[in-house]
Design an enzyme around this catalytic site. Sequence first.
Site, PDB file in Angstrom:
ATOM      1  N   LYS A   1       0.845  -1.207   0.000  1.00 53.83           N
ATOM      2  CA  LYS A   1       0.000   0.000   0.000  1.00 53.83           C
ATOM      3  C   LYS A   1       0.879   1.255   0.000  1.00 53.83           C
ATOM      4  O   LYS A   1       0.600   2.218  -0.717  1.00 53.83           O
ATOM      5  CB  LYS A   1      -0.918  -0.009   1.232  1.00 53.83           C
ATOM      6  CG  LYS A   1      -2.055  -1.020   1.114  1.00 53.83           C
ATOM      7  CD  LYS A   1      -2.788  -1.236   2.432  1.00 53.83           C
ATOM      8  CE  LYS A   1      -3.837  -2.351   2.300  1.00 53.83           C
ATOM      9  NZ  LYS A   1      -4.408  -2.775   3.584  1.00 53.83           N
TER      10      LYS A   1
ATOM     11  N   GLN B   1      -4.407  -1.442   9.925  1.00 50.85           N
ATOM     12  CA  GLN B   1      -4.309  -2.771   9.313  1.00 50.85           C
ATOM     13  C   GLN B   1      -4.836  -3.856  10.253  1.00 50.85           C
ATOM     14  O   GLN B   1      -4.437  -3.915  11.418  1.00 50.85           O
ATOM     15  CB  GLN B   1      -2.839  -3.042   8.947  1.00 50.85           C
ATOM     16  CG  GLN B   1      -2.609  -4.342   8.211  1.00 50.85           C
ATOM     17  CD  GLN B   1      -3.260  -4.369   6.832  1.00 50.85           C
ATOM     18  OE1 GLN B   1      -3.173  -3.411   6.068  1.00 50.85           O
ATOM     19  NE2 GLN B   1      -3.925  -5.462   6.510  1.00 50.85           N
TER      20      GLN B   1
ATOM     21  N   ASP C   1     -11.225   3.124   4.509  1.00 47.67           N
ATOM     22  CA  ASP C   1     -11.638   1.713   4.407  1.00 47.67           C
ATOM     23  C   ASP C   1     -13.154   1.597   4.247  1.00 47.67           C
ATOM     24  O   ASP C   1     -13.660   0.536   3.882  1.00 47.67           O
ATOM     25  CB  ASP C   1     -11.221   0.949   5.672  1.00 47.67           C
ATOM     26  CG  ASP C   1      -9.961   0.118   5.459  1.00 47.67           C
ATOM     27  OD1 ASP C   1      -9.695  -0.246   4.304  1.00 47.67           O
ATOM     28  OD2 ASP C   1      -9.273  -0.161   6.451  1.00 47.67           O
TER      29      ASP C   1
END
Length: 311
Positions: free
Chosen positions: A54, A98, A124
């Site tokens: 990422k 995460q 997200d």
Amino acid sequence: MPARLLDGVAVGQAIRASMRPEVEAFTREAGRPPGIALVLVGNDGGSELYVGSKMKSAGESGIRADLERLPATASIDDLLRLVDRLNRSDVHDGILVQSPLPKEMGADAERRVFDAIDPAKDVDGFHPTNVGRLVQGRASLVACTPSGIIEMLDRSNIEIAGTRAVVIGRSDIVGKPMALLLLNRHATVTVCHSRTKDLPAVAREADILVAALGRPGFVTKDFVKPGATVIDVGTTPVSDRAVIERLFAPGHRRLAAFEKRGSLVLGDVHPEVEEVAGALTPVPGGVGPLTIAMLLKNTVRAAQDRLRARG
Ligand code: NAP
């Protein structure tokens, strides 16, 4: 005729290329690039890899990415304090924590942390405010994997409106937002799960079938109407030779990769489905690359929305 394979790597690259002018315009106007903070707790190997890719993709797209690490021994309060600091940061438009979090943080840790992220920075798309907006069809930030699948369908000229769609899996991260996105695009949607009766018959009604279970090779030919579009979300690492040999016929291209590495990442769709589906996302190289592309797209969108909100 074998299914058309939908190339997630190419679509992911196209999404990122289409963002470039927006990143440049934002950077000119705001005097800084869009920014994302990636929070990593502990040192789980898989999470390190995900966060690394990422960071790399963000850098290549002109987006600032900062890694914020906490040790595996950090408490949930330490993590909530970090999220609070990032919520107030001027240079971070997006925050990604995460998963999975260390078990010691408690069973509800992820829920508490996702709820604590400023909805305007929730790249997200997991915050209840953003999920609520998705239900109402007016979301700006939507979960990356399902929104990437919609981009993939659009960019592959696969019609959604008026079709029958079946989603297998009802997680908050994939199944539910997927069903809502398809519904918002005027598909007639059925959501299936572990208690669904006669699942193959339900799945066979689908023009678009999304498999998001995490059970390698579960979706066989019996689940698929000839010509249907099949989206394979599953990514399960498998090192058991017996499972690999049951799924792949001798000579299959993936067997050579297994011999080399000793493990494979498998999707939920059985390889035989290639013979009946009209279009199919491969694993790897299908849905996976779209998730990161959509994370970056959400970061740019969050940056633009925050700039506009300031007037
Ligand atoms: P999850 O939270 O474990 O949810 C799995 C869902 O599948 C549940 O709703 C479960 O039903 C259902 N299910 C399990 N066994 C079933 C069965 N035999 N018949 C029907 N339904 C069944 O998983 P997830 O987070 O949604 O992830 C699903 C898969 O996608 C995993 O392999 C994950 O690694 C992968 N994934 C990939 C990406 C990517 O970028 N490619 C992103 C996210 C996830 P119940 O609700 O009844 O238990």
